[in-house]
Design a protein around this motif. Structure first.
Motif, PDB file in Angstrom:
ATOM      1  N   LYS A  81      -6.151   4.177   2.647  1.00 32.97           N
ATOM      2  CA  LYS A  81      -4.842   4.271   2.008  1.00 32.97           C
ATOM      3  C   LYS A  81      -5.028   4.295   0.498  1.00 32.97           C
ATOM      4  N   SER A 100       1.703  -5.277   4.158  1.00 33.48           N
ATOM      5  CA  SER A 100       0.558  -5.410   5.051  1.00 33.48           C
ATOM      6  C   SER A 100       0.850  -6.438   6.117  1.00 33.48           C
ATOM      7  N   GLU A 101       0.301  -6.206   7.272  1.00 36.23           N
ATOM      8  CA  GLU A 101       0.443  -7.174   8.349  1.00 36.23           C
ATOM      9  C   GLU A 101      -0.457  -8.373   8.063  1.00 36.23           C
ATOM     10  N   GLY A 145      -7.060  -0.179   2.867  1.00 28.75           N
ATOM     11  CA  GLY A 145      -6.732   0.175   4.242  1.00 28.75           C
ATOM     12  C   GLY A 145      -6.737  -1.079   5.081  1.00 28.75           C
ATOM     13  N   GLU A 146      -6.150  -0.983   6.254  1.00 26.08           N
ATOM     14  CA  GLU A 146      -6.074  -2.160   7.111  1.00 26.08           C
ATOM     15  C   GLU A 146      -7.468  -2.729   7.399  1.00 26.08           C
ATOM     16  N   GLU A 147      -8.405  -1.867   7.711  1.00 22.47           N
ATOM     17  CA  GLU A 147      -9.763  -2.328   7.991  1.00 22.47           C
ATOM     18  C   GLU A 147     -10.803  -1.667   7.085  1.00 22.47           C
ATOM     19  N   GLY A 149      -8.253   5.936   8.123  1.00 22.62           N
ATOM     20  CA  GLY A 149      -8.103   4.514   7.861  1.00 22.62           C
ATOM     21  C   GLY A 149      -7.964   4.147   6.401  1.00 22.62           C
ATOM     22  N   THR A 198       0.848  -1.188   0.000  1.00 22.47           N
ATOM     23  CA  THR A 198       0.000   0.000   0.000  1.00 22.47           C
ATOM     24  C   THR A 198       0.876   1.227   0.000  1.00 22.47           C
ATOM     25  N   LEU A 250      -6.343  -8.258   5.481  1.00 27.70           N
ATOM     26  CA  LEU A 250      -6.256  -6.865   5.907  1.00 27.70           C
ATOM     27  C   LEU A 250      -5.256  -6.134   5.016  1.00 27.70           C
ATOM     28  N   GLY A 251      -5.556  -4.877   4.697  1.00 26.42           N
ATOM     29  CA  GLY A 251      -4.663  -4.101   3.847  1.00 26.42           C
ATOM     30  C   GLY A 251      -4.893  -4.304   2.367  1.00 26.42           C
TER      31      GLY A 251
END
Length: 1123
Positions: A391, A187-188, A413-415, A389, A176, A428-429
């Motif tokens: 990206k 991303s995590e 975005g992560e969420e 939140g 991202t 996520l991401g």
């Protein structure tokens, strides 16, 4: 936090504040619910759904409704189950709705009660009625039938139809990039799970980047940050009023609703039809409800029109604090600046986002300094900063990040994650591609447009291959291609088969496609142009269309106003899919009430600009709000600004009437002429019809006319402005008079007219001398014996053919309906009906039939040529009401003492609708207004109603408390009605009381309006006065008659009577008064040998009226001493 929890928190702080207001914009007060009421109703629905729905796992519930007062409660009731709501548009094609309901596997559908029949008809066999109706909040629950739970094969079939040959992978993982960052990060690990209970907030359907219609499931975690951040940016408080501008199937509606409901603010809801009416909508938003925050597409803003935007939306004193524009390309700065008053303080924002990452991704506040006079107009508007939140990443064609330059934008975005179609878990991401291309410059993003086949049109994104695939499925289409011409017009090019018909193809496309996917135009070509690689050459197609436009522009050079009118009618029929050989379009026809909508209006607007070869400022607003006559008038003002006569909307008809005879036409008058060899369409009779109160009805003139022996001047007005008559007849009156002289047959007024038999005039602002400049006399031309009282008023019909004499149609208490020769007094025919007749007759649109009510409860439709019965329609009580005919549709509207009003199609012999008027017989005649398209009804129960003439639904009502015998009469601004409370009441067309004018006796007389005296209203009262007041309700003059005045006055003008504007009125003692309409002075008087409750009608110098001595009288008017 979930959406419903945020609302509950706000409701705890603002329980007594208005949460939602629903305004039908129909003249009655809006309905409002407090936060406490909204939550109370929502809890009832939640309990109901928990009882009847299986909600142990993920639950999604469809909501099939229009926006209304209960909408917030419905949505919150579903969310609290917990379940996700899925809005379904009742106006969408059933095949599209069914596809989305099945693809999203909706097991339960909540249907608005008054949409149940429509839902069942559209989706027969797929859903079963479940449990009971929720009467308290207007919903019925349906469940997917067990036999239809396996629909994967149908879904796959539809998917294969929509899916292009190659689909791009729109799920991009791993990296991202925020526009204000230069570092790429991974991303995590982790996923979001759609199957977890309570995860999802709502489910929408859209058309994705591959062109396949998609399901988008939106978690609370995705949308809540969006709403919270925008609330902060817009500084929303409990004092704000937000407007629900977006349709429920468009995800910005979620932002509008929950920005308001989570802040203690109020959300305003109006019907969808009002959103298409710029004047009504702007009045509701900025005059009645003082909206402070408006989120809209630029298309919705443009729909208001420049004048309304300047005067209301972005005026100096507007209530609007925030204007947030999104869903389409932001308007150019020069245009926005031209709309904004220099003293306007509204903050304007540019929003950008995609439904796949619902709802908005970026926001940019337009700096106030850009609106200063010396600021450059080429200032580019960036997309703005990412919202909480969110990206953003810009990639080139190879998938590499773009830090400077052009590329496609990706959002995630992560969420900030939504689930597309069958996705259950998403990393996520995750970043979603948008199909939108931007330029990155100094870490800012500037929108360039869409460079692939996916376009954004009318706020909706879709792939143009979708249109192509649907069209190619038609048997009449050999091959086709689609272009998005100059990012403005959607053009379908068709290689046709032999039986191809453009109109039929367009109708089929409208059935199968959502409105935003229907092409603006279909262009027939002989072959599809190809590139060297064998693909369709889009650039060559665009050249073909450009040549097509150039050819049309060359062919469309207008020679005169008549040609403009003819081409305008052609475009009207073409865009509304009316057959070219259909009957003539009424000049009072309004686009939105004739089968048009906002998208078709835009097409009409664009075609007109092509036709005239230049821009026509303000044209779209006129199309959306006014009649075709006004559209024509608006264009003429621009094309021929120096030719005043051409701005008259009736001049085309005038030219048709005069042909090449060389006659001049002046002002608002049409010189009606005749020729012996007049040819008319089969079954149609060209004629003019006159009723009491200057109701005027010209129909079916189709050929030019020759110079007449006698010339009749007629004032042409729109339907709601009934016309005057101005007749010029030969100087020597015909000597043939039937019957004996009347009692006191020639009574003239001399000097101050102070004899007992005569009257005095009280005038405002001037003292009347009562002296007569010209003394008028009246003598009997003929009388016809009907054998009992004649309380009905005459209908006079003047045919265009000189050899066909004018006729008077009138009924009496003897049950007899007579047709009488206007000149000779000879009875052409007589028909005995079932009981006494007090109803005044009216003529059908075609001229072949006479419609009259009867005491036996029947409405009789008689042949005008011989009186034979064509049809009878039975009501349940006496019919004293007089019918009115819609000159556009031909429908007949009439009231009955059974407390109903009926809309009758006399050609198909059916009742289209009937309306109960809530406890009051309908004695008077309905009044039809062309714009707005209303039918006004007055009842003996004291109720004054405005009704939709097409559907019979009530628009507004007002209770006056006393019986209404008077028939309403209206002009373009107001509607008037008399009441036995002694007042003349004035209302706006939206039902607002403007004023009332008081007399000293009951008012049974109907108001008379005329274009000869545009600013005056005339009526009588039982206090023995004839009144004239202006449009503001101020008395201009009043004339004291010798007894009560029951009938309706009539305005007329004749060269043979010194060209004065005169008023004919009768008092119940039999006196016939001729007054000067401007001053109220008496010009002449005569007395009939009986009481008179009939109203006079004047044609030329002939006055016709009924009398209670059993006779109908025709009186000749002339200047004393000149006969």
């Amino acid at each position: 936090m979930m959406l419903q929890e945020l609302v509950a928190r706000a409701a705890g702080l603002h329980s007594d504040r208005a949460a939602v207001c629903f305004d039908e914009c129909a003249g009655k007060p809006p309905a409002c619910y407090t936060y406490a009421t909204v939550l109370e109703l929502a809890l009832e629905l939640t309990a109901f759904l928990r009882k009847h729905c299986d909600h142990q796992d993920k639950c999604e519930i469809g909501l099939y409704c229009y926006p209304g007062i209960n909408l917030p409660s419905w949505i919150l009731g579903i969310l609290q189950v917990p379940a996700a709501y899925s809005p379904i548009d009742p106006d969408a094609p059933p095949t599209v709705s069914m596809y989305f309901m099945k693809k999203s596997n909706l097991q339960y559908i909540l249907v608005e009660n008054d949409k149940v029949n429509k839902f069942q008809m559209s989706h027969a066999g797929y859903f079963s009625h479940n449990s009971s109706t929720m009467e308290c909040i207007g919903l019925t629950l349906f469940q997917m039938s067990s036999s239809n739970t396996d629909f994967s094969s149908e879904t796959d079939n539809m998917k294969s139809k929509f899916e292009p040959s190659k689909a791009m992978d729109n799920l991009q993982l791993g990296y991202t990039l925020c526009p204000d960052q230069t570092k790429v990060k991974s991303s995590e690990a982790g996923y979001m799970d759609a199957g977890q209970k309570g995860t999802l907030a709502y489910v929408l359907h859209t058309s994705g980047t591959t062109g396949i219609p998609k399901i988008v499931r939106v978690p609370h975690k995705c949308i809540v940050p969006n709403i919270q951040h925008l609330k902060s940016i817009f500084e929303i408080t409990q004092d704000d009023v937000l407007f629900l501008a977006s349709p429920l199937t468009f995800d910005p509606s979620v932002v509008e609703l929950f920005m308001a409901l989570t802040s203690g603010a109020s959300i305003l809801v109006v019907p969808n039809t009002i959103k298409m009416m710029p004047v009504e909508l702007s009045a509701a938003l900025f005059h009645h409800h003082h909206v402070t925050v408006l989120q809209a597409t630029p298309t919705l803003l443009r729909r208001f029109g420049a004048h309304i935007i300047k005067s209301r939306v972005l005026s100096a004193n507007t209530s609007l604090r925030v204007l947030a524009l999104g869903g389409e390309a932001f308007p150019v700065l020069s245009l926005l600046k031209s709309w904004k008053h220099k003293e306007n303080k509204t903050s304007i924002f540019n929003l950008y986002g995609i439904t796949e990452v619902s709802s908005w991704a970026t926001c940019y506040k337009i700096p106030e300094e850009v609106f200063s006079a010396d600021f450059r107009m080429d200032f580019p508007i960036p997309l703005g900063s990412p919202l909480l939140g969110t990206k953003l990443e810009v990639r080139d064609a190879n998938g590499s990040a773009v830090l400077e330059g052009e590329g496609q934008i990706f959002i995630g975005g992560e969420e900030r994650i939504c689930f597309l179609d069958d996705e259950i878990t998403v990393p996520l991401g995750t970043m979603r591609e948008t199909g939108d291309f931007v330029r990155v410059k100094n870490a800012k993003l500037f929108f360039l447009g869409r460079k692939d086949n996916q376009i954004k049109r009318h706020g909706k994104r879709f792939n143009i291959e979708y249109l192509q695939q649907v069209a190619e499925d038609f048997c009449q289409v050999e091959a086709c291609a689609v272009t998005w011409y100059q990012q403005e017009k959607l053009i379908l090019f068709v290689l046709p088969k032999d039986d191809f018909e453009e109109g039929e193809t367009l109708k089929e496309l409208q059935k199968r496609l959502p409105a935003y996917a229907v092409p603006d135009e279909i262009v027939v070509i002989k072959a599809l142009p190809l590139t060297s690689h064998g693909k369709v050459d889009i650039s060559e197609l665009n050249k073909i269309y450009q040549n097509h436009l150039n050819s049309r522009r060359c062919d469309s050079k207008l020679s005169d106003a008549e040609e403009l009118w003819e081409k305008l009618l052609y475009l009207w029929k073409s865009i509304l899919n009316l057959p070219c050989d259909s009957t003539g379009i009424s000049k009072d026809a309004v686009f939105l009430y004739s089968g048009g909508d906002s998208l078709k209006a835009l097409r009409f607007y664009e075609e007109i600009e092509i036709l005239v070869g230049q821009a026509v400022p303000g044209l779209l607003e006129v199309i959306l709000s006014h009649s075709i006559e006004e559209v024509y008038r608006h264009i003429l003002k621009m094309l021929f600004p120096d030719e005043e006569q051409l701005t008259n909307p009736d001049n085309v008809m005038k030219r048709k009437l005069r042909g090449n005879s060389g006659e001049e036409f002046l002002g608002k008058y049409i010189k009606l002429t005749s020729e012996r060899d007049l040819e008319v369409a089969s079954g149609l009779i060209p004629f003019i019809a006159l009723n009491r109160g200057n109701h005027f009805f010209p129909m079916n003139f189709t050929k030019p006319f020759m110079q007449p022996k006698n010339t009749v001047w007629v004032g042409m007005e729109p339907l709601q402005q009934p016309s005057f008559l101005h007749s010029k007849t030969s100087g020597a009156m015909k000597s043939h008079v039937q019957g004996s002289e009347l009692e006191n047959s020639i009574l003239t007024l001399e000097n101050k007219a102070n004899k007992n038999d005569h009257s005095s005039v009280q005038q405002i602002h001037a003292e009347c001398s009562h002296s007569l400049v010209a003394e008028l006399a009246l003598c009997m031309r003929w009388k016809s014996n009907t054998r009992k009282c004649v309380d009905a008023s005459p209908l006079v019909i003047i045919p265009a053919k000189e050899e066909v004499s004018a006729s008077v149609y009138i009924g009496s208490h003897s049950h007899a309906m007579q047709a009488i020769d206007l000149d000779l007094g000879e009875i052409k025919w007589e028909k005995t009906l079932g009981d006494r007749i007090e109803s005044s007759a009216c003529v059908s649109k075609c001229g072949n039939f006479i419609v009259v009510g009867c005491y036996d409860g029947l409405v009789y439709v008689l042949q005008s040529r011989d009186g034979e019965i064509h049809w009878t329609f039975a009501t349940e009580d006496t019919v004293k009401s007089s019918a009115v005919v819609d000159p556009s549709s031909g429908l007949v509207y009439i009231g009955s003492h059974d407390q109903h009003v009926y809309a009758l199609d006399i050609y198909k012999k059916v009742c289209i609708w009937k309306l109960h008027c809530e406890g009051g017989a309908v004695f008077s005649s309905p009044c039809l207004s062309s714009f707005p398209h209303h039918l006004y009804i007055a009842t003996l129960g004291g109720l004054f109603l405005a009704v939709n003439p097409v559907t019979g639904s009530k628009i507004w009502k007002s209770s006056l408390g006393k019986p209404l015998f008077s028939s309403p009469h209206c002009n373009e601004n107001y509607v008037y009605v008399g009441c036995v409370d002694g007042n003349l009441h004035c209302y706006t067309h939206s039902g607002e009381k403007v004023w009332q004018f008081s007399t000293n006796g009951p008012v049974f007389s109907s108001p008379c309006l005329s274009s000869l005296t545009k600013e005056e209203i005339f009526f009588g009262s039982h206090d023995c006065f004839i009144y004239c007041c202006n449009m503001e309700g101020n008395l201009l003059w009043k004339f004291e008659a010798t007894s009560s005045v029951y009938g309706t006055p009539f305005i007329f003008q004749s060269d043979d009577l010194n060209n004065k504007i005169l008023l004919a009125a009768v008092s119940t003692d039999g006196k016939v008064w001729i007054l000067n309409a401007k001053s109220g002075t008496a010009e002449g008087v005569d007395k009939l040998p009986g009481e008179v409750f009939s109203s006079p009608v004047v044609w030329g110098t002939k006055l016709v009226v009924g009398c209670r001595n059993d006779y109908v009288y025709c009186l000749d008017l002339y200047i004393a001493g000149k006969k």
